[in-house]
Design a protein around this motif. Structure first.
Motif, PDB file in Angstrom:
ATOM      1  N   MET A 238       0.815  -1.217   0.000  1.00  0.00           N
ATOM      2  CA  MET A 238       0.000   0.000   0.000  1.00  0.00           C
ATOM      3  C   MET A 238       0.842   1.257   0.000  1.00  0.00           C
ATOM      4  SD  MET A 238      -3.104  -0.261   2.677  1.00  0.00           S
ATOM      5  CE  MET A 238      -4.483  -1.342   2.438  1.00  0.00           C
ATOM      6  N   ASP A 239       0.281   2.296  -0.604  1.00  0.00           N
ATOM      7  CA  ASP A 239       0.838   3.635  -0.489  1.00  0.00           C
ATOM      8  C   ASP A 239       0.326   4.209   0.824  1.00  0.00           C
ATOM      9  OD1 ASP A 239       1.657   6.217  -0.665  1.00  0.00           O
ATOM     10  OD2 ASP A 239       0.472   6.722  -2.445  1.00  0.00           O
ATOM     11  N   LYS A 240       1.232   4.535   1.725  1.00  0.00           N
ATOM     12  CA  LYS A 240       0.802   4.997   3.050  1.00  0.00           C
ATOM     13  C   LYS A 240       0.345   6.460   3.041  1.00  0.00           C
ATOM     14  CE  LYS A 240       1.867   4.368   7.871  1.00  0.00           C
ATOM     15  NZ  LYS A 240       1.807   5.739   8.368  1.00  0.00           N
ATOM     16  N   ASN A 241       0.590   7.163   1.949  1.00  0.00           N
ATOM     17  CA  ASN A 241       0.171   8.565   1.868  1.00  0.00           C
ATOM     18  C   ASN A 241      -1.308   8.640   1.510  1.00  0.00           C
ATOM     19  OD1 ASN A 241       2.783   9.571   2.349  1.00  0.00           O
ATOM     20  ND2 ASN A 241       3.324   9.110   0.226  1.00  0.00           N
ATOM     21  N   VAL A 242      -2.159   8.675   2.540  1.00  0.00           N
ATOM     22  CA  VAL A 242      -3.597   8.739   2.315  1.00  0.00           C
ATOM     23  C   VAL A 242      -4.083  10.164   2.523  1.00  0.00           C
ATOM     24  CG1 VAL A 242      -3.998   6.332   2.935  1.00  0.00           C
ATOM     25  CG2 VAL A 242      -4.081   8.077   4.704  1.00  0.00           C
TER      26      VAL A 242
ATOM     27  N   ASN B  81       0.079   8.488  16.358  1.00  0.00           N
ATOM     28  CA  ASN B  81       0.223   7.777  15.086  1.00  0.00           C
ATOM     29  C   ASN B  81      -0.522   6.446  15.191  1.00  0.00           C
ATOM     30  OD1 ASN B  81       1.314   7.161  12.469  1.00  0.00           O
ATOM     31  ND2 ASN B  81       2.776   5.814  13.467  1.00  0.00           N
ATOM     32  N   PHE B  82      -1.461   6.204  14.308  1.00  0.00           N
ATOM     33  CA  PHE B  82      -2.215   4.960  14.308  1.00  0.00           C
ATOM     34  C   PHE B  82      -1.572   3.982  13.327  1.00  0.00           C
ATOM     35  CE2 PHE B  82      -5.079   8.220  15.737  1.00  0.00           C
ATOM     36  CZ  PHE B  82      -5.702   7.626  16.818  1.00  0.00           C
ATOM     37  N   TRP B  83      -1.250   2.786  13.806  1.00  0.00           N
ATOM     38  CA  TRP B  83      -0.565   1.807  12.977  1.00  0.00           C
ATOM     39  C   TRP B  83      -0.842   0.417  13.534  1.00  0.00           C
ATOM     40  CZ3 TRP B  83       3.598  -1.273  14.841  1.00  0.00           C
ATOM     41  CH2 TRP B  83       3.955  -1.002  16.156  1.00  0.00           C
ATOM     42  N   PHE B  84      -0.409  -0.601  12.826  1.00  0.00           N
ATOM     43  CA  PHE B  84      -0.461  -1.955  13.369  1.00  0.00           C
ATOM     44  C   PHE B  84       0.694  -2.753  12.797  1.00  0.00           C
ATOM     45  CE2 PHE B  84      -2.452  -2.665   9.370  1.00  0.00           C
ATOM     46  CZ  PHE B  84      -2.397  -4.021   9.089  1.00  0.00           C
ATOM     47  N   SER B  85       1.043  -3.838  13.484  1.00  0.00           N
ATOM     48  CA  SER B  85       2.283  -4.551  13.197  1.00  0.00           C
ATOM     49  C   SER B  85       2.315  -5.191  11.815  1.00  0.00           C
ATOM     50  CB  SER B  85       2.530  -5.619  14.264  1.00  0.00           C
ATOM     51  OG  SER B  85       1.434  -6.512  14.316  1.00  0.00           O
TER      52      SER B  85
ATOM     53  N   CYS C 297       1.438  -3.765   9.056  1.00  0.00           N
ATOM     54  CA  CYS C 297       1.595  -2.730   8.025  1.00  0.00           C
ATOM     55  C   CYS C 297       3.081  -2.420   7.877  1.00  0.00           C
ATOM     56  CB  CYS C 297       0.810  -1.492   8.432  1.00  0.00           C
ATOM     57  SG  CYS C 297       1.136  -0.034   7.441  1.00  0.00           S
ATOM     58  N   LYS C 298       3.687  -2.932   6.810  1.00  0.00           N
ATOM     59  CA  LYS C 298       5.140  -2.776   6.632  1.00  0.00           C
ATOM     60  C   LYS C 298       5.573  -1.308   6.588  1.00  0.00           C
ATOM     61  CE  LYS C 298       9.001  -4.633   3.953  1.00  0.00           C
ATOM     62  NZ  LYS C 298       9.705  -3.388   3.729  1.00  0.00           N
ATOM     63  N   PRO C 299       4.887  -0.430   5.839  1.00  0.00           N
ATOM     64  CA  PRO C 299       5.302   0.986   5.855  1.00  0.00           C
ATOM     65  C   PRO C 299       5.200   1.604   7.251  1.00  0.00           C
ATOM     66  CG  PRO C 299       3.836   0.562   4.006  1.00  0.00           C
ATOM     67  CD  PRO C 299       3.810  -0.665   4.855  1.00  0.00           C
ATOM     68  N   CYS C 300       4.189   1.156   8.036  1.00  0.00           N
ATOM     69  CA  CYS C 300       4.045   1.686   9.401  1.00  0.00           C
ATOM     70  C   CYS C 300       5.260   1.313  10.236  1.00  0.00           C
ATOM     71  CB  CYS C 300       2.798   1.114  10.077  1.00  0.00           C
ATOM     72  SG  CYS C 300       1.241   1.414   9.214  1.00  0.00           S
ATOM     73  N   VAL C 301       5.676   0.054  10.138  1.00  0.00           N
ATOM     74  CA  VAL C 301       6.833  -0.420  10.908  1.00  0.00           C
ATOM     75  C   VAL C 301       8.099   0.279  10.436  1.00  0.00           C
ATOM     76  CG1 VAL C 301       8.218  -2.444  11.493  1.00  0.00           C
ATOM     77  CG2 VAL C 301       5.722  -2.646  11.370  1.00  0.00           C
ATOM     78  N   ASP C 302       8.224   0.464   9.135  1.00  0.00           N
ATOM     79  CA  ASP C 302       9.422   1.100   8.574  1.00  0.00           C
ATOM     80  C   ASP C 302       9.622   2.528   9.070  1.00  0.00           C
ATOM     81  OD1 ASP C 302      10.050  -1.168   7.177  1.00  0.00           O
ATOM     82  OD2 ASP C 302       9.268  -0.451   5.250  1.00  0.00           O
ATOM     83  N   GLU C 303       8.526   3.225   9.389  1.00  0.00           N
ATOM     84  CA  GLU C 303       8.670   4.620   9.801  1.00  0.00           C
ATOM     85  C   GLU C 303       8.910   4.779  11.304  1.00  0.00           C
ATOM     86  OE1 GLU C 303       5.119   6.731   8.779  1.00  0.00           O
ATOM     87  OE2 GLU C 303       3.974   5.880  10.428  1.00  0.00           O
ATOM     88  N   MET C 304       8.981   3.677  12.055  1.00  0.00           N
ATOM     89  CA  MET C 304       9.128   3.780  13.506  1.00  0.00           C
ATOM     90  C   MET C 304      10.408   4.515  13.919  1.00  0.00           C
ATOM     91  SD  MET C 304       6.351   2.683  14.663  1.00  0.00           S
ATOM     92  CE  MET C 304       6.594   2.496  16.414  1.00  0.00           C
ATOM     93  N   ASP C 305      11.500   4.283  13.206  1.00  0.00           N
ATOM     94  CA  ASP C 305      12.752   4.990  13.542  1.00  0.00           C
ATOM     95  C   ASP C 305      12.578   6.496  13.379  1.00  0.00           C
ATOM     96  OD1 ASP C 305      14.047   2.661  14.174  1.00  0.00           O
ATOM     97  OD2 ASP C 305      15.014   2.434  12.220  1.00  0.00           O
ATOM     98  N   ASP C 306      11.898   6.905  12.305  1.00  0.00           N
ATOM     99  CA  ASP C 306      11.666   8.335  12.076  1.00  0.00           C
ATOM    100  C   ASP C 306      10.779   8.926  13.167  1.00  0.00           C
ATOM    101  OD1 ASP C 306      13.178   8.339   9.757  1.00  0.00           O
ATOM    102  OD2 ASP C 306      11.462   7.839   8.486  1.00  0.00           O
ATOM    103  N   LEU C 307       9.755   8.155  13.585  1.00  0.00           N
ATOM    104  CA  LEU C 307       8.867   8.643  14.634  1.00  0.00           C
ATOM    105  C   LEU C 307       9.605   8.754  15.962  1.00  0.00           C
ATOM    106  CD1 LEU C 307       5.565   6.731  13.807  1.00  0.00           C
ATOM    107  CD2 LEU C 307       5.965   9.185  13.656  1.00  0.00           C
TER     108      LEU C 307
END
Length: 202
Positions: free
Chosen positions: A76-80, A173-177, A179-189
């Motif tokens: 998915m494109d995470k930019n919604v 930030n709403f996410w779940f485990s 969602c690969k893009p969600c996990v990938d952005e954890m360092d940035d968050l």
């Protein structure tokens, strides 16, 4: 909807058989009454479900094919946009499945589309539920108050909205485990969190 369609199909079949004789007509009338009672009971049950119960049904649907859905979410494109968020979640999932269909067999693709369709129906039921008190809803929409909540943190400890009581501001930030893009952005968050802590936020 599929259950109602099946009941209606059964009723049509019963009515067509009823034309063969008066005894069958009596049976058809009994079947019609039973079907109507079942339909009424199903409708009544659907009306008494809470949003939480309906969302749990959605989670069960996604959980039944979790490996396939993880592939969809990873692509998915995470930019919604706000428009995307206000649309029916089932339609959003259907679009995501269509965009990733080359990753699946025909059966997997059909299964995912069926799941998205079920979720679309559940979202329609959620949209038909009575809305919360208009004043509190308006306050939440305007951002003047953070919604009250209770839950568990990742360690299983009880938490609630008082977590944010001492913050000058809070970023959520709403996410779940899955969602690969969600996990990938954890360092940035995490890096963002370190910066905004200096300003009294979290």
């Amino acid at each position: 909807m599929k259950r109602i369609a099946a009941i209606l199909t059964s009723m049509v079949l019963v009515f067509s058989l009823a034309a063969c004789g008066s005894q069958q007509a009596g049976t058809a009338a009994g079947s019609e009454a039973a079907s109507a009672a079942q339909t009424s009971e199903a409708a009544s049950t659907a009306q008494t479900k809470t949003e939480e119960q309906l969302l749990a049904e959605e989670n069960d649907i996604l959980g039944a094919n979790d490996e396939l859905w993880e592939k969809v979410f990873a692509s998915m494109d995470k930019n919604v946009t706000q428009t995307t968020l206000s649309n029916n979640y089932g339609d959003f999932l259907m679009s995501a499945v269509d965009n990733a269909k080359d990753q699946f067999t025909e059966e997997e693709y059909a299964s995912l589309k069926a799941d998205a369709d079920k979720i679309r129906e559940i979202e329609n039921q959620i949209a038909a539920l009575p809305q919360e008190d208009a004043a509190s809803q308006s306050a939440a929409e305007n951002g003047s108050t953070f919604p009250q909540f209770e839950g568990k943190d990742l360690d299983g400890n009880s938490v609630d909205s008082s977590l944010f009581a001492n913050n000058a501001f809070t970023v959520v930030n709403f996410w779940f485990s899955g969602c690969k893009p969600c996990v990938d952005e954890m360092d940035d968050l995490d890096a963002l969190n370190q910066r905004i802590k200096e300003q009294g936020g979290e």
